[in-house]
Design a protein around this motif. Structure first.
Motif, PDB file in Angstrom:
ATOM      1  N   THR A 210       0.805  -1.217   0.000  1.00 49.62           N
ATOM      2  CA  THR A 210       0.000   0.000   0.000  1.00 49.62           C
ATOM      3  C   THR A 210       0.844   1.275   0.000  1.00 49.62           C
ATOM      4  OG1 THR A 210      -0.111  -0.021   2.424  1.00 49.62           O
ATOM      5  CG2 THR A 210      -1.882  -1.138   1.226  1.00 49.62           C
ATOM      6  N   ARG A 211       2.145   1.136   0.124  1.00 54.18           N
ATOM      7  CA  ARG A 211       3.016   2.304   0.037  1.00 54.18           C
ATOM      8  C   ARG A 211       4.267   1.924  -0.753  1.00 54.18           C
ATOM      9  NH1 ARG A 211       5.761   6.149   4.755  1.00 54.18           N
ATOM     10  NH2 ARG A 211       6.223   7.875   3.341  1.00 54.18           N
ATOM     11  N   ILE A 212       4.456   2.654  -1.854  1.00 56.51           N
ATOM     12  CA  ILE A 212       5.616   2.416  -2.713  1.00 56.51           C
ATOM     13  C   ILE A 212       6.363   3.740  -2.804  1.00 56.51           C
ATOM     14  CG2 ILE A 212       6.408   1.644  -4.974  1.00 56.51           C
ATOM     15  CD1 ILE A 212       3.783   0.143  -5.280  1.00 56.51           C
ATOM     16  N   GLY A 213       7.387   3.869  -2.006  1.00 58.69           N
ATOM     17  CA  GLY A 213       8.132   5.111  -1.947  1.00 58.69           C
ATOM     18  C   GLY A 213       9.276   5.146  -2.925  1.00 58.69           C
ATOM     19  N   LEU A 214      10.000   6.266  -2.898  1.00 56.39           N
ATOM     20  CA  LEU A 214      11.142   6.431  -3.791  1.00 56.39           C
ATOM     21  C   LEU A 214      12.289   5.526  -3.388  1.00 56.39           C
ATOM     22  CD1 LEU A 214      12.358   8.001  -6.156  1.00 56.39           C
ATOM     23  CD2 LEU A 214      13.125   9.737  -4.520  1.00 56.39           C
ATOM     24  N   ARG A 215      12.477   5.365  -2.096  1.00 56.22           N
ATOM     25  CA  ARG A 215      13.578   4.534  -1.586  1.00 56.22           C
ATOM     26  C   ARG A 215      12.993   3.409  -0.723  1.00 56.22           C
ATOM     27  NH1 ARG A 215      14.967   9.812  -1.340  1.00 56.22           N
ATOM     28  NH2 ARG A 215      16.827  10.481  -2.455  1.00 56.22           N
ATOM     29  N   GLY A 216      13.640   2.310  -0.741  1.00 54.25           N
ATOM     30  CA  GLY A 216      13.214   1.179   0.064  1.00 54.25           C
ATOM     31  C   GLY A 216      12.190   0.331  -0.648  1.00 54.25           C
ATOM     32  N   PRO A 217      11.974  -0.889  -0.158  1.00 50.88           N
ATOM     33  CA  PRO A 217      11.020  -1.800  -0.798  1.00 50.88           C
ATOM     34  C   PRO A 217       9.584  -1.377  -0.509  1.00 50.88           C
ATOM     35  CG  PRO A 217      11.877  -2.771   1.212  1.00 50.88           C
ATOM     36  CD  PRO A 217      12.638  -1.491   1.011  1.00 50.88           C
ATOM     37  N   PRO A 218       8.627  -1.823  -1.325  1.00 52.35           N
ATOM     38  CA  PRO A 218       7.210  -1.556  -1.041  1.00 52.35           C
ATOM     39  C   PRO A 218       6.789  -2.191   0.282  1.00 52.35           C
ATOM     40  CG  PRO A 218       7.509  -2.322  -3.309  1.00 52.35           C
ATOM     41  CD  PRO A 218       8.814  -2.547  -2.593  1.00 52.35           C
ATOM     42  N   THR A 219       5.852  -1.530   0.972  1.00 54.81           N
ATOM     43  CA  THR A 219       5.401  -2.010   2.278  1.00 54.81           C
ATOM     44  C   THR A 219       3.884  -2.114   2.309  1.00 54.81           C
ATOM     45  OG1 THR A 219       5.389   0.254   3.148  1.00 54.81           O
ATOM     46  CG2 THR A 219       7.380  -1.055   3.517  1.00 54.81           C
ATOM     47  N   THR A 220       3.401  -3.030   3.114  1.00 52.22           N
ATOM     48  CA  THR A 220       1.958  -3.210   3.330  1.00 52.22           C
ATOM     49  C   THR A 220       1.660  -2.771   4.757  1.00 52.22           C
ATOM     50  OG1 THR A 220       2.015  -5.119   1.842  1.00 52.22           O
ATOM     51  CG2 THR A 220       0.046  -4.847   3.192  1.00 52.22           C
ATOM     52  N   ILE A 221       1.348  -1.483   4.905  1.00 45.77           N
ATOM     53  CA  ILE A 221       1.147  -0.924   6.245  1.00 45.77           C
ATOM     54  C   ILE A 221      -0.257  -0.369   6.445  1.00 45.77           C
ATOM     55  CG2 ILE A 221       3.581  -0.389   6.582  1.00 45.77           C
ATOM     56  CD1 ILE A 221       3.033   2.461   5.771  1.00 45.77           C
ATOM     57  N   ASP A 222      -1.021  -0.161   5.354  1.00 44.06           N
ATOM     58  CA  ASP A 222      -2.415   0.300   5.465  1.00 44.06           C
ATOM     59  C   ASP A 222      -3.300  -0.936   5.470  1.00 44.06           C
ATOM     60  OD1 ASP A 222      -2.089   3.365   5.081  1.00 44.06           O
ATOM     61  OD2 ASP A 222      -0.927   2.486   3.440  1.00 44.06           O
ATOM     62  N   LEU A 223      -3.849  -1.258   6.630  1.00 44.26           N
ATOM     63  CA  LEU A 223      -4.470  -2.562   6.851  1.00 44.26           C
ATOM     64  C   LEU A 223      -5.958  -2.422   7.119  1.00 44.26           C
ATOM     65  CD1 LEU A 223      -1.700  -3.990   9.211  1.00 44.26           C
ATOM     66  CD2 LEU A 223      -1.772  -4.040   6.694  1.00 44.26           C
ATOM     67  N   VAL A 224      -6.657  -3.515   6.898  1.00 42.77           N
ATOM     68  CA  VAL A 224      -8.097  -3.605   7.181  1.00 42.77           C
ATOM     69  C   VAL A 224      -8.339  -4.901   7.937  1.00 42.77           C
ATOM     70  CG1 VAL A 224     -10.419  -3.736   6.224  1.00 42.77           C
ATOM     71  CG2 VAL A 224      -8.707  -2.282   5.118  1.00 42.77           C
ATOM     72  N   TYR A 225      -8.750  -4.785   9.191  1.00 50.81           N
ATOM     73  CA  TYR A 225      -9.081  -5.947  10.026  1.00 50.81           C
ATOM     74  C   TYR A 225     -10.591  -5.978  10.250  1.00 50.81           C
ATOM     75  CZ  TYR A 225      -4.192  -6.841  11.281  1.00 50.81           C
ATOM     76  OH  TYR A 225      -2.861  -7.155  11.244  1.00 50.81           O
ATOM     77  N   SER A 226     -11.139  -7.178  10.320  1.00 53.97           N
ATOM     78  CA  SER A 226     -12.572  -7.304  10.593  1.00 53.97           C
ATOM     79  C   SER A 226     -12.860  -8.660  11.204  1.00 53.97           C
ATOM     80  CB  SER A 226     -13.398  -7.121   9.317  1.00 53.97           C
ATOM     81  OG  SER A 226     -13.296  -8.252   8.486  1.00 53.97           O
ATOM     82  N   THR A 227     -13.987  -8.747  11.858  1.00 56.84           N
ATOM     83  CA  THR A 227     -14.451 -10.014  12.429  1.00 56.84           C
ATOM     84  C   THR A 227     -15.363 -10.758  11.464  1.00 56.84           C
ATOM     85  OG1 THR A 227     -16.275  -8.829  13.495  1.00 56.84           O
ATOM     86  CG2 THR A 227     -14.280  -9.188  14.798  1.00 56.84           C
ATOM     87  N   MET A 228     -15.488 -10.262  10.222  1.00 56.15           N
ATOM     88  CA  MET A 228     -16.350 -10.896   9.230  1.00 56.15           C
ATOM     89  C   MET A 228     -15.579 -11.045   7.922  1.00 56.15           C
ATOM     90  SD  MET A 228     -18.828  -7.739   8.123  1.00 56.15           S
ATOM     91  CE  MET A 228     -18.935  -7.076   9.784  1.00 56.15           C
ATOM     92  N   GLU A 229     -16.081 -11.912   7.078  1.00 55.00           N
ATOM     93  CA  GLU A 229     -15.486 -12.082   5.762  1.00 55.00           C
ATOM     94  C   GLU A 229     -15.872 -10.903   4.873  1.00 55.00           C
ATOM     95  OE1 GLU A 229     -13.470 -14.291   4.641  1.00 55.00           O
ATOM     96  OE2 GLU A 229     -13.466 -15.764   6.287  1.00 55.00           O
TER      97      GLU A 229
END
Length: 494
Positions: free
Chosen positions: A185-204
């Motif tokens: 969810t974040r692809i910056g100029l430097r460094g590898p892409p990261t998955t930091i914007d998350l969605v948690y739920s108690t349902m499918e």
């Protein structure tokens, strides 16, 4: 749009949630609105709003949406908020706000069980004790009687194993939460892409979460649809109006004369009913009711073609950087983002400066501009009580033995003789009263426009005189004349 059907199952509905790290919300409202409309999102979960108490609700208004926000106190940055469509039956849950955690909540009413939706921002570099507070927050938000959805920027990269990721995963599992975002969810100029914007739920979720690359933030927006049937607030009846000004008054007067209203016979109630129905049929014929068109509120009245061109250029540079990933293209994108922000601020300041200058000698216009700027809303201070309680209060005042009566009211049932003290009504008196009607006043409960009554006073006065005198002779009023729209004004106190 709420209530969209999924596949061929008429019972399935979809609630679409958009989650985004905005990195300053105030000057990106139009971008957010365009994104919400493009993704058909019902609820917008936003973090890193960078707001403080100086930002009024009017600065954050999105047409057709309500807002719940939690600003960071003290330090600059941070902050979270949630927008939801006004048609959804939602309410803020400030009781779930925990100190030390930037997270605000709303509760969505559904046909099955309530659903709590939270917007969270976890700053980078938090200590290990943060997770204890986070677990305490979930212990209040998660329960067997509610569903829970938590979105935001956790600053925890779930694409690699680290201590924070392991701790977050353990806490989520213990409360039955599953994570739906799978791609970076974040692809910056430097460094590898990261998955930091998350969605948690108690349902499918109804379908996998989708990432959207946007030009006004270095984070991707995430849309997640859920199978949910939210309870929607019934839409208000469409406002209707008559175009009285376009009535051909000569033809209308001719039709009144042909109707021969003075020939109506019967009791007082029957005469009034026939008279009212006949006149209203003529009004509907010459000025039929039509729905009133509501102009959409412009989220940014200072949005000029110049600013639109800058936004298009920024979006073009963003698409180019996504293709090339070159440093020079990223620098151009950042420069374009700053240019859009500076121009938007300058145009907004210029817009309101000109509005205040134009309203210098007009206090009403000045207050209109102030209300537009601050989005002031009327404060409803009327205490919650039933109509019977209000009626009993008024009746108690009238029947108070210590209060001197302003009018001696007749006791017992009324008879025709009880109104014999009144003189018969004359045509001249009725015509004078009709001619004094203010045409700018709103139509009453009878639906008769004041313009019609005043313009045709000479034709309506004879028939009304007969009805009024019939009422005096019978000692009664038609039931429809006893109906009134009353708005009690709360003056404070008990």
């Amino acid at each position: 749009m709420t209530g969209r059907r999924l596949g061929n199952d008429p019972a399935a509905h979809e609630l679409n949630i958009l989650s985004i790290n905005i990195r300053s919300l105030r000057h990106k409202l139009r971008d957010v609105l365009d994104l919400a409309e493009g993704t058909k999102s019902d609820i917008l979960v936003i973090c890193e709003t960078w707001l403080d108490s100086s930002v009024t609700p009017g600065d954050l208004h999105l047409p057709g949406h309500n807002l719940e926000r939690l600003d960071r106190s003290g330090n600059v940055g941070g902050g979270v908020c949630i927008y939801w469509k006004a048609e959804l039956n939602c309410q803020p849950r400030p009781d779930l706000v925990s100190p030390g955690i930037e997270c605000c909540w709303i509760e969505v009413k559904t046909s099955h069980q309530p659903c709590l939706i939270g917007s969270l921002y976890r700053p980078p570099g938090c200590t290990v004790s943060y997770w204890d507070s986070f677990e305490a927050l979930l212990s209040k938000a998660c329960s067997p009687t509610t569903q829970t959805i938590l979105c935001g920027d956790f600053n925890v990269d779930t694409s690699r194993n680290c201590s924070n990721h392991m701790r977050l995963a353990d806490i989520a599992t213990s409360y039955g939460l599953q994570q739906h975002v799978r791609s970076p969810t974040r692809i910056g100029l430097r460094g590898p892409p990261t998955t930091i914007d998350l969605v948690y739920s108690t349902m499918e979720c109804a379908s996998p979460a989708t990432n959207h690359a946007i030009s006004f933030s270095d984070h991707h927006a995430v849309t997640t649809p859920f199978n949910m049937v939210p309870i929607r607030i019934p839409p208000a009846a469409p406002a209707q109006t008559r175009n009285i000004r376009r009535i051909n008054m000569d033809l209308f007067r001719q039709d009144i004369q042909c109707a021969n209203l003075c020939s109506i016979k019967g009791t007082c109630t029957e005469m009034w009913t026939q008279w009212h129905e006949c006149l209203m049929s003529l009004v509907d014929q010459h000025a039929p009711l039509r729905p009133r068109k509501h102009r959409a509120h412009n989220v940014a009245p200072w949005y000029t073609p110049e600013l639109a061109a800058l936004v298009r250029r920024r979006n073009k540079l963003h698409r180019k950087w996504l293709r090339t990933r070159l440093d020079v293209d990223y620098c151009s994108l950042q420069q374009s983002r700053r240019e859009v922000t500076r121009t938007s601020r300058a145009l907004k300041e210029q817009h309101y400066n000109e509005a205040f200058v134009n309203a210098t000698r007009n206090p009403r216009q000045t207050w209109r501009v102030l209300n537009q700027l601050s989005e002031r809303q009327p404060v409803h201070t009327l205490p919650k009580c039933s109509p019977d309680d209000i009626g009993n209060v008024f009746a108690g005042i009238v029947n108070d033995p210590q209060r001197p009566p302003a009018l001696t009211l007749p006791q017992g049932p009324m008879s025709p003789n009880s109104l014999s003290i009144f003189k018969p009504v004359t045509i001249a008196r009725v015509r004078k009263l009709l001619s004094s009607i203010a045409m700018t006043k709103a139509t009453g409960s009878d639906g008769l426009p004041g313009t019609i009554l005043k313009s045709c006073a000479d034709l309506l006065a004879p028939s009304l005189m007969l009805i009024f005198n019939k009422s005096l002779s019978e000692g009664q009023l038609p039931p429809s004349m006893k109906i009134a729209n009353i708005t009690p004004v709360y003056k404070g106190g008990e």
